[in-house]
Write a protein that holds these residues in place. Structure first.
Motif, mmCIF file in Angstrom:
data_model
loop_
_atom_site.group_PDB
_atom_site.id
_atom_site.type_symbol
_atom_site.label_atom_id
_atom_site.label_comp_id
_atom_site.label_asym_id
_atom_site.label_seq_id
_atom_site.Cartn_x
_atom_site.Cartn_y
_atom_site.Cartn_z
ATOM 1 N N ASN A 1 6.566 0.579 -1.562
ATOM 2 C CA ASN A 1 7.772 0.696 -1.138
ATOM 3 C C ASN A 1 8.854 0.147 -2.207
ATOM 4 O O ASN A 1 8.545 -0.513 -3.101
ATOM 5 C CB ASN A 1 8.187 -0.525 -0.122
ATOM 6 C CG ASN A 1 7.863 0.073 1.411
ATOM 7 O OD1 ASN A 1 8.092 1.150 1.584
ATOM 8 N ND2 ASN A 1 7.595 -1.013 2.223
ATOM 9 N N GLN B 1 1.880 -9.791 5.204
ATOM 10 C CA GLN B 1 2.557 -9.900 4.090
ATOM 11 C C GLN B 1 2.062 -11.088 2.842
ATOM 12 O O GLN B 1 2.074 -10.986 1.887
ATOM 13 C CB GLN B 1 4.105 -10.412 4.240
ATOM 14 C CG GLN B 1 4.778 -9.361 4.994
ATOM 15 C CD GLN B 1 4.939 -9.390 6.234
ATOM 16 O OE1 GLN B 1 4.554 -10.280 6.897
ATOM 17 N NE2 GLN B 1 5.477 -8.315 7.034
ATOM 18 N N ILE C 1 10.771 -1.978 -2.964
ATOM 19 C CA ILE C 1 11.211 -3.379 -2.485
ATOM 20 C C ILE C 1 12.494 -3.916 -3.384
ATOM 21 O O ILE C 1 13.628 -4.054 -2.538
ATOM 22 C CB ILE C 1 10.136 -4.187 -2.565
ATOM 23 C CG1 ILE C 1 8.961 -3.674 -1.697
ATOM 24 C CG2 ILE C 1 10.551 -5.469 -2.019
ATOM 25 C CD1 ILE C 1 7.670 -4.412 -1.623
ATOM 26 N N VAL D 1 -0.568 -0.608 7.583
ATOM 27 C CA VAL D 1 0.167 0.053 6.342
ATOM 28 C C VAL D 1 -0.730 1.060 5.651
ATOM 29 O O VAL D 1 -0.345 2.064 4.926
ATOM 30 C CB VAL D 1 0.947 -0.994 5.473
ATOM 31 C CG1 VAL D 1 -0.255 -1.866 4.862
ATOM 32 C CG2 VAL D 1 1.700 -0.473 4.562
ATOM 33 N N CYS E 1 2.528 -6.448 9.125
ATOM 34 C CA CYS E 1 1.543 -6.198 7.555
ATOM 35 C C CYS E 1 1.336 -7.886 7.565
ATOM 36 O O CYS E 1 2.133 -8.754 7.830
ATOM 37 C CB CYS E 1 2.498 -5.955 6.586
ATOM 38 S SG CYS E 1 2.302 -4.190 6.275
ATOM 39 N N LEU F 1 -0.119 -9.218 0.856
ATOM 40 C CA LEU F 1 0.438 -7.940 0.337
ATOM 41 C C LEU F 1 1.734 -8.343 -0.600
ATOM 42 O O LEU F 1 1.585 -9.210 -1.499
ATOM 43 C CB LEU F 1 0.518 -7.145 1.279
ATOM 44 C CG LEU F 1 -0.878 -6.563 2.253
ATOM 45 C CD1 LEU F 1 -0.506 -5.535 3.370
ATOM 46 C CD2 LEU F 1 -1.648 -5.854 1.186
ATOM 47 N N ASN G 1 8.016 4.880 3.618
ATOM 48 C CA ASN G 1 7.336 4.412 4.715
ATOM 49 C C ASN G 1 7.929 5.089 6.083
ATOM 50 O O ASN G 1 8.846 5.037 6.383
ATOM 51 C CB ASN G 1 7.714 2.670 5.112
ATOM 52 C CG ASN G 1 6.635 1.923 5.850
ATOM 53 O OD1 ASN G 1 5.984 2.863 6.244
ATOM 54 N ND2 ASN G 1 6.679 0.793 5.789
ATOM 55 N N PRO H 1 0.663 -1.189 -0.102
ATOM 56 C CA PRO H 1 -0.120 0.139 0.044
ATOM 57 C C PRO H 1 0.936 1.319 0.185
ATOM 58 O O PRO H 1 0.466 2.316 -0.504
ATOM 59 C CB PRO H 1 -0.840 -0.054 1.285
ATOM 60 C CG PRO H 1 -0.887 -1.532 1.487
ATOM 61 C CD PRO H 1 0.450 -2.085 1.034
ATOM 62 N N GLU I 1 12.435 -6.053 5.788
ATOM 63 C CA GLU I 1 12.181 -4.696 5.907
ATOM 64 C C GLU I 1 12.282 -4.464 7.456
ATOM 65 O O GLU I 1 13.138 -3.469 7.663
ATOM 66 C CB GLU I 1 10.785 -4.448 5.547
ATOM 67 C CG GLU I 1 10.379 -2.861 5.790
ATOM 68 C CD GLU I 1 8.922 -2.535 5.268
ATOM 69 O OE1 GLU I 1 8.350 -3.635 5.140
ATOM 70 O OE2 GLU I 1 8.556 -1.615 4.744
ATOM 71 N N CYS J 1 5.679 -2.047 9.980
ATOM 72 C CA CYS J 1 5.288 -3.017 8.946
ATOM 73 C C CYS J 1 5.883 -4.342 8.650
ATOM 74 O O CYS J 1 5.218 -5.254 8.496
ATOM 75 C CB CYS J 1 5.139 -2.344 7.789
ATOM 76 S SG CYS J 1 4.125 -0.751 7.895
ATOM 77 N N GLY J 2 7.285 -4.455 8.630
ATOM 78 C CA GLY J 2 7.740 -5.550 8.654
ATOM 79 C C GLY J 2 7.310 -6.724 9.521
ATOM 80 O O GLY J 2 7.333 -7.829 9.408
ATOM 81 N N GLY K 1 8.976 -9.020 4.262
ATOM 82 C CA GLY K 1 8.752 -8.291 5.312
ATOM 83 C C GLY K 1 9.979 -8.521 6.593
ATOM 84 O O GLY K 1 10.294 -7.455 7.392
HETATM 85 FE FE1 SF4 Z 1 4.638 -3.140 2.047
HETATM 86 FE FE2 SF4 Z 1 3.891 -4.106 4.502
HETATM 87 FE FE3 SF4 Z 1 4.976 -5.597 2.646
HETATM 88 FE FE4 SF4 Z 1 6.468 -3.824 3.850
HETATM 89 S S1 SF4 Z 1 5.574 -5.701 4.804
HETATM 90 S S2 SF4 Z 1 6.462 -4.147 1.850
HETATM 91 S S3 SF4 Z 1 4.884 -2.106 4.063
HETATM 92 S S4 SF4 Z 1 3.115 -4.726 2.117
#
Ligand code: SF4
Ligand code: FAD
Length: 470
Positions: free
Chosen positions: A64, A101, A66, A451, A99, A104, A89, A61, A124, A95-96, A121
């Motif tokens: 990032n 993951q 990534i 997030v 979230c 997402l 972020n 969302p 991150e 979030c790591g 995650g």
């Molecule tokens: Fe995005 Fe959340 Fe995945 Fe981090 S953990 S990359 S904030 S979705």
């Protein structure tokens, strides 16, 4: 040589950080995952294929960068990775950790086709934790003060996201929260086994160093009025969350021994953090037969908190099947490992007991036709009623918005569900009916994720910057 290996994803499988020993984990209010070791983080990051059109970035969302920060980690360049990950972020280490993951970024990873997604995650989280330990702080040296000041109501992820963007653009944010610590539900909701509270207290120090001022233990509408804020500041952002409990609407909900999810979780956090006002506020599940009703993240947190308090048994009853649970798959798995028993396709129809709770009457369900949002609604199967014995019941059906009494007088409109109307698009993003007041997070979109709240807070800050003409 390792860095030039484009086939790392074949030679090195996906490996999540190690979990702590189960028998310890079930008792402790500490995070269950060990941190990545540098070598492991670099190896896992190097599995990324750097797809030309990275789906993970689109699905995240906050979008990032990534693959770019995964590459920096694979090269051991943590400080540059931290700088980059903070461009999109506000709370990457949070979030790591929390979230979902699997739904997402990692759910969208190309390597899901047989190889196992990159552990996005965990990397991150590793980046920010490691950078902070190395003394890294966001670089604010190029920020030019504008002389503008903005009041932020709520120190949850939305408010923090907004304050972060404002301060980086030379606008001074003053963040008010009725709680004694920042974080909103990150501190007073999500339990320590997912997110240790030192993460937030450390963040508070970092934010303060960046120039964000916090006025805690201060409730707007009680200690300070909205009129005062509007008179004193150039704009106001509201990130006040959703705090009205959803009720089941069945008999027995008010029996002693039946608890609302957040009351239970907050009492537990308050005890652990030393914020407890009276020992009677604590809800103790030790030795009890606990039944948790619901299937989302909040229900999982109640299940696992009950286990750690030493409950005799914990049963989670959910009205749909496992595939249709709204919470993170990872957390359901963790709950099962820790001893939570799941009863799927069970809808509660009454809480029974003589003077206090003795059981939950449930009926079996089957999934019917999809509703307007595409979710299949559970239909009760006549004659399948049973009673689940219980000494304590926790209701985790979610939250609805809680509009403040002063919204109407200030021209802040709400929709039919009580959500504040603040469109994401328009001349000034996330502006409410009152031009000087902006809003974002759960109070605008309804209960959702950390997030998405961060994203809305950050985007609303852009709307405020445009409005202020800076
Ligand atoms: Fe995005 Fe959340 Fe995945 Fe981090 S953990 S990359 S904030 S979705
Ligand atoms: P909040 O986090 O609710 O913050 C609002 C803040 O505003 C609070 O600190 C409140 O005290 C303050 N406030 C409100 N009114 C006033 C006032 N008048 N004056 C001063 N301060 C005020 N999401 C995930 O992504 N992953 C998870 O694992 C996850 N687990 C969850 C577990 C639980 C138990 C719960 C309840 C939620 C969970 N969520 C999870 C959802 C997530 O926590 C929320 O979506 C997110 O915190 C919303 O952020 P927010 O800033 O909009 O609101």
């Amino acid at each position: 040589e390792r860095l030039n290996n484009d086939f790392q994803f074949i030679e090195v499988g996906r490996q999540d950080p190690k979990k702590k020993l189960l028998r310890r984990r079930k008792k402790d209010f500490v995070e269950i995952y060990e941190p990545f070791k540098p070598q492991q983080a670099s190896e896992q990051a190097h599995r990324c294929l750097a797809c030309g059109n990275p789906y993970c970035e689109w699905k995240c969302p906050v979008h990032n960068f990534i693959p770019n920060w995964l590459k920096l980690v694979s090269e051991g360049n943590i400080l540059a990775a931290a700088e980059l990950s903070h461009q999109t972020n506000t709370l990457p280490e949070v979030c790591g950790r929390v979230c979902p993951q699997d739904r997402l970024c990692e759910g969208a990873c190309t390597l899901n086709s047989g190889f196992g997604a990159v552990t996005i995650g965990s990397v991150e989280k590793y980046i920010t934790d490691t950078a902070f330990a190395m003394g890294w702080r966001p670089d604010m040296s190029k920020v030019k003060p504008t002389g503008k000041r903005v009041a932020v109501i709520g120190a949850g992820p939305a408010g923090l996201g907004c304050a972060d963007i404002l301060v980086r653009n030379g606008v001074a944010p003053v963040v008010y929260d009725r709680n004694p610590e920042i974080g909103g539900l990150l501190t007073f909701g999500i339990p320590e086994f997912k997110l240790e509270k030192t993460v937030l207290s450390h963040r508070r120090e970092v934010f303060t160093g960046m120039g964000i001022e916090f006025r805690l233990n201060t409730e707007i509408g009680r200690d300070v009025s909205i009129e005062q804020l509007l008179a004193e500041y150039d704009a106001v952002f509201m990130g006040m969350g959703t705090y009205t409990y959803m009720k089941g609407g069945f008999p027995g909900e008010d029996l002693p021994g039946v608890h609302d999810a957040l009351d239970f979780l907050v009492a537990n956090v308050n005890r652990n953090l030393g914020f407890e006002k009276s020992p009677e506020d604590f809800i103790d599940m030790k030795g009890k037969k606990v039944v948790v009703l619901g299937g989302g993240d909040t229900a999982m947190d109640c299940n696992r908190t009950s286990i750690r308090q030493g409950a005799g048994s914990v049963t989670c009853a959910y009205r749909r099947d496992a595939a249709n649970m709204p919470g993170s798959r990872k957390e359901v798995k963790n709950a099962k490992e820790e001893g939570v028993k799941f009863l799927f396709n069970r809808q509660p129809i009454a809480i029974v007991g003589d003077g206090r709770v003795e059981g939950v009457k449930v009926v079996e369900t089957r999934l019917g036709a999809p509703d307007a949002r595409g979710r299949r609604s559970p239909e009760p199967i006549p004659g399948s009623e049973q009673i689940l014995p219980a000494d304590a019941v926790v209701i985790a059906f979610g939250f609805r918005p809680s509009p403040a009494p002063w919204f109407e007088g200030q021209g802040v409109a709400t929709d039919g569900q009580g959500r504040v109307v603040a469109p994401a698009e328009g001349q000034f993003k996330f502006q409410t009916g009152n031009p000087k007041i902006f809003a974002g997070g759960d109070m605008v979109r309804g209960s959702d994720l950390v997030v998405t709240a961060i994203h809305e807070g950050r985007t609303a800050a852009e709307g405020i910057l445009d409005y202020l003409g800076v």
